[in-house]
Enzyme design. Structure first.
Site, PDB file in Angstrom:
ATOM      1  N   SER A  38      42.185  40.335  45.595  1.00  0.00           N
ATOM      2  CA  SER A  38      43.544  40.892  45.692  1.00  0.00           C
ATOM      3  C   SER A  38      44.461  40.361  44.599  1.00  0.00           C
ATOM      4  O   SER A  38      44.641  39.157  44.470  1.00  0.00           O
ATOM      5  CB  SER A  38      44.186  40.520  47.034  1.00  0.00           C
ATOM      6  OG  SER A  38      43.576  41.201  48.073  1.00  0.00           O
ATOM      7  N   HIS A  69      43.947  46.515  45.037  1.00  0.00           N
ATOM      8  CA  HIS A  69      42.533  46.732  44.707  1.00  0.00           C
ATOM      9  C   HIS A  69      42.407  48.074  43.995  1.00  0.00           C
ATOM     10  O   HIS A  69      42.673  49.111  44.587  1.00  0.00           O
ATOM     11  CB  HIS A  69      41.678  46.760  45.973  1.00  0.00           C
ATOM     12  CG  HIS A  69      41.581  45.434  46.642  1.00  0.00           C
ATOM     13  ND1 HIS A  69      40.566  44.555  46.398  1.00  0.00           N
ATOM     14  CD2 HIS A  69      42.384  44.839  47.542  1.00  0.00           C
ATOM     15  CE1 HIS A  69      40.756  43.467  47.118  1.00  0.00           C
ATOM     16  NE2 HIS A  69      41.839  43.616  47.826  1.00  0.00           N
ATOM     17  N   HIS A  91      35.906  46.273  52.263  1.00  0.00           N
ATOM     18  CA  HIS A  91      36.104  45.230  53.271  1.00  0.00           C
ATOM     19  C   HIS A  91      35.564  45.666  54.629  1.00  0.00           C
ATOM     20  O   HIS A  91      35.670  46.838  55.000  1.00  0.00           O
ATOM     21  CB  HIS A  91      37.595  44.920  53.406  1.00  0.00           C
ATOM     22  CG  HIS A  91      38.189  44.279  52.194  1.00  0.00           C
ATOM     23  ND1 HIS A  91      38.851  45.005  51.233  1.00  0.00           N
ATOM     24  CD2 HIS A  91      38.213  42.987  51.785  1.00  0.00           C
ATOM     25  CE1 HIS A  91      39.265  44.175  50.280  1.00  0.00           C
ATOM     26  NE2 HIS A  91      38.888  42.954  50.588  1.00  0.00           N
ATOM     27  N   TYR A  93      36.924  44.968  57.334  1.00  0.00           N
ATOM     28  CA  TYR A  93      38.042  45.398  58.194  1.00  0.00           C
ATOM     29  C   TYR A  93      38.408  46.864  57.974  1.00  0.00           C
ATOM     30  O   TYR A  93      39.119  47.461  58.774  1.00  0.00           O
ATOM     31  CB  TYR A  93      39.281  44.491  58.033  1.00  0.00           C
ATOM     32  CG  TYR A  93      39.883  44.430  56.647  1.00  0.00           C
ATOM     33  CD1 TYR A  93      40.580  45.498  56.093  1.00  0.00           C
ATOM     34  CD2 TYR A  93      39.752  43.274  55.881  1.00  0.00           C
ATOM     35  CE1 TYR A  93      41.127  45.429  54.827  1.00  0.00           C
ATOM     36  CE2 TYR A  93      40.287  43.189  54.613  1.00  0.00           C
ATOM     37  CZ  TYR A  93      40.976  44.274  54.101  1.00  0.00           C
ATOM     38  OH  TYR A  93      41.501  44.199  52.840  1.00  0.00           O
ATOM     39  N   GLU A  94      37.917  47.449  56.875  1.00  0.00           N
ATOM     40  CA  GLU A  94      38.126  48.891  56.668  1.00  0.00           C
ATOM     41  C   GLU A  94      37.095  49.705  57.449  1.00  0.00           C
ATOM     42  O   GLU A  94      37.140  50.940  57.425  1.00  0.00           O
ATOM     43  CB  GLU A  94      37.997  49.225  55.173  1.00  0.00           C
ATOM     44  CG  GLU A  94      39.068  48.586  54.309  1.00  0.00           C
ATOM     45  CD  GLU A  94      38.784  48.775  52.822  1.00  0.00           C
ATOM     46  OE1 GLU A  94      39.294  49.756  52.261  1.00  0.00           O
ATOM     47  OE2 GLU A  94      38.049  47.953  52.242  1.00  0.00           O
ATOM     48  N   ALA A 121      41.469  36.201  47.668  1.00  0.00           N
ATOM     49  CA  ALA A 121      42.715  35.597  48.126  1.00  0.00           C
ATOM     50  C   ALA A 121      42.417  34.937  49.466  1.00  0.00           C
ATOM     51  O   ALA A 121      41.659  35.475  50.269  1.00  0.00           O
ATOM     52  CB  ALA A 121      43.766  36.682  48.305  1.00  0.00           C
ATOM     53  N   MET A 216      38.931  37.274  54.303  1.00  0.00           N
ATOM     54  CA  MET A 216      38.274  38.421  54.949  1.00  0.00           C
ATOM     55  C   MET A 216      37.229  39.071  54.035  1.00  0.00           C
ATOM     56  O   MET A 216      36.958  40.269  54.147  1.00  0.00           O
ATOM     57  CB  MET A 216      39.328  39.462  55.339  1.00  0.00           C
ATOM     58  CG  MET A 216      40.449  38.924  56.209  1.00  0.00           C
ATOM     59  SD  MET A 216      41.732  40.140  56.460  1.00  0.00           S
ATOM     60  CE  MET A 216      43.055  39.104  57.129  1.00  0.00           C
ATOM     61  N   SER A 217      36.669  38.305  53.125  1.00  0.00           N
ATOM     62  CA  SER A 217      35.693  38.898  52.199  1.00  0.00           C
ATOM     63  C   SER A 217      34.638  37.851  51.841  1.00  0.00           C
ATOM     64  O   SER A 217      34.522  36.832  52.505  1.00  0.00           O
ATOM     65  CB  SER A 217      36.410  39.392  50.927  1.00  0.00           C
ATOM     66  OG  SER A 217      36.911  38.295  50.185  1.00  0.00           O
ATOM     67  N   ASN A 240      48.699  31.660  50.621  1.00  0.00           N
ATOM     68  CA  ASN A 240      49.594  31.297  51.719  1.00  0.00           C
ATOM     69  C   ASN A 240      48.997  30.157  52.532  1.00  0.00           C
ATOM     70  O   ASN A 240      47.785  29.949  52.517  1.00  0.00           O
ATOM     71  CB  ASN A 240      49.799  32.517  52.648  1.00  0.00           C
ATOM     72  CG  ASN A 240      48.455  33.059  53.149  1.00  0.00           C
ATOM     73  OD1 ASN A 240      47.766  33.798  52.446  1.00  0.00           O
ATOM     74  ND2 ASN A 240      48.090  32.657  54.345  1.00  0.00           N
ATOM     75  N   HIS A 252      50.984  41.260  53.614  1.00  0.00           N
ATOM     76  CA  HIS A 252      50.031  41.510  52.526  1.00  0.00           C
ATOM     77  C   HIS A 252      50.737  41.510  51.168  1.00  0.00           C
ATOM     78  O   HIS A 252      50.160  41.105  50.159  1.00  0.00           O
ATOM     79  CB  HIS A 252      49.292  42.825  52.762  1.00  0.00           C
ATOM     80  CG  HIS A 252      48.204  43.081  51.752  1.00  0.00           C
ATOM     81  ND1 HIS A 252      47.098  42.267  51.627  1.00  0.00           N
ATOM     82  CD2 HIS A 252      48.071  44.036  50.795  1.00  0.00           C
ATOM     83  CE1 HIS A 252      46.335  42.709  50.640  1.00  0.00           C
ATOM     84  NE2 HIS A 252      46.897  43.784  50.121  1.00  0.00           N
TER      85      HIS A 252
END
Ligand code: HPA
Length: 277
Positions: A38, A69, A91, A93-94, A121, A216-217, A240, A252
């Protein structure tokens, strides 16, 4: 009956995608593939003689829609060496399976590439890591509840890959050397399905499990790289403090903004790393 995901995203599909990428981008003999996380897509502008191809043109890739992306494969010269960069991820989550999320790794392998540098990230679980830090991933914990190697074995894969050096010691040392005088921090990355950020209780749990970074990746990519015998290394940009460790709500946009601020530093590191390969 096993799930067909392994076959759909297996060797034949990777070979077909690689043939298109090779022809369209005139790929010769790249020394590394780079997965851009990201907001870290600026590396592409550093690449000399860059040619790019939209994911929509690559069989098996579909357009990625996440902000930050781009969804392009880029081939060009970085630090004087030919590399292939993937700007955009699939991802989990997609809704993508772990097999689909890690499919680009198979395509890079089918192009003959044996060194894979992944960036992402991440939120910091360890209070010593602060937004803006580039952190060399020492090891990972896969908490996505999926593994990209389930199902029938894809030709060329190991059935039971040894993960004890999934993050290549040689490449970690090269990234450290590329960073120069100020040593980079290192940490364990835990990959979860997302798309929610963590609750405060989850942050405590993940830190207790021994993780320093959360995202998440990446974990499925590292697993497929291990199965294929590729050398893998990862760098997280801390965007963060993990939620529950700071007083402000996380969005995000914040993640992408920190990425953009660190983009030049990240590109310097990557360029130096590639030059040392
Ligand atoms: N948690 C999970 N994934 C992330 C975070 C986070 O805090 N920041 C960037 N990706």
């Amino acid at each position: 009956m096993t799930d067909s995901a392994g076959e759909r995203w297996g060797k034949e599909a990777a070979d077909a995608a690689a043939a298109v990428v090779r022809a369209r981008l005139e790929v010769q003999a790249p020394v590394a593939a780079i997965i851009l996380g990201s907001g870290l897509g600026d590396v592409a502008s550093r690449m000399v003689g860059a040619r790019s191809l939209a994911y929509s043109e690559v069989p098996g890739f579909s357009g990625t829609a996440v902000v930050g992306h781009a969804g392009t494969v880029i081939c060009g010269s970085l630090g004087g060496r030919e590399v292939v960069a993937l700007a955009g991820r699939f991802h989990m989550y997609e809704g993508y399976s772990a097999q689909a999320a890690a499919f680009p790794v198979r395509v890079m392998h089918a192009l003959g590439i044996r060194v894979l540098f992944a960036s992402n990230a991440a939120g910091a679980l360890n209070p010593e890591l602060v937004p803006g830090d580039l952190v060399v991933i020492d090891d990972q914990i896969n908490l996505t509840s999926q593994n990209p190697l389930t199902g029938r074995v894809t030709p060329g894969d190991l059935r039971f890959p040894d993960m004890s050096a999934a993050y290549s010691p040689r490449l970690k040392a090269l990234v450290m050397a590329a960073a120069g005088a100020v040593p980079l921090k290192t940490g364990v990355y835990v990959g979860s399905m997302g798309p929610t950020y963590e609750t405060p209780a989850e942050v405590r749990m993940l830190a207790g499990l021994g993780a320093d970074l959360t995202g998440m990746s990446t974990v499925a990519e590292a697993i497929v790289a291990a199965a294929l015998g590729m050398e893998f290394v990862g760098v997280s940009l801390v965007t963060n403090a993990a939620t529950g460790m700071s007083d402000t709500l996380l969005s995000h946009d914040d993640v992408v903004e920190v990425g953009q601020l660190a983009s030049a530093r990240f590109a310097d590191l990557l360029e130096e790393f590639v030059a040392r390969l």
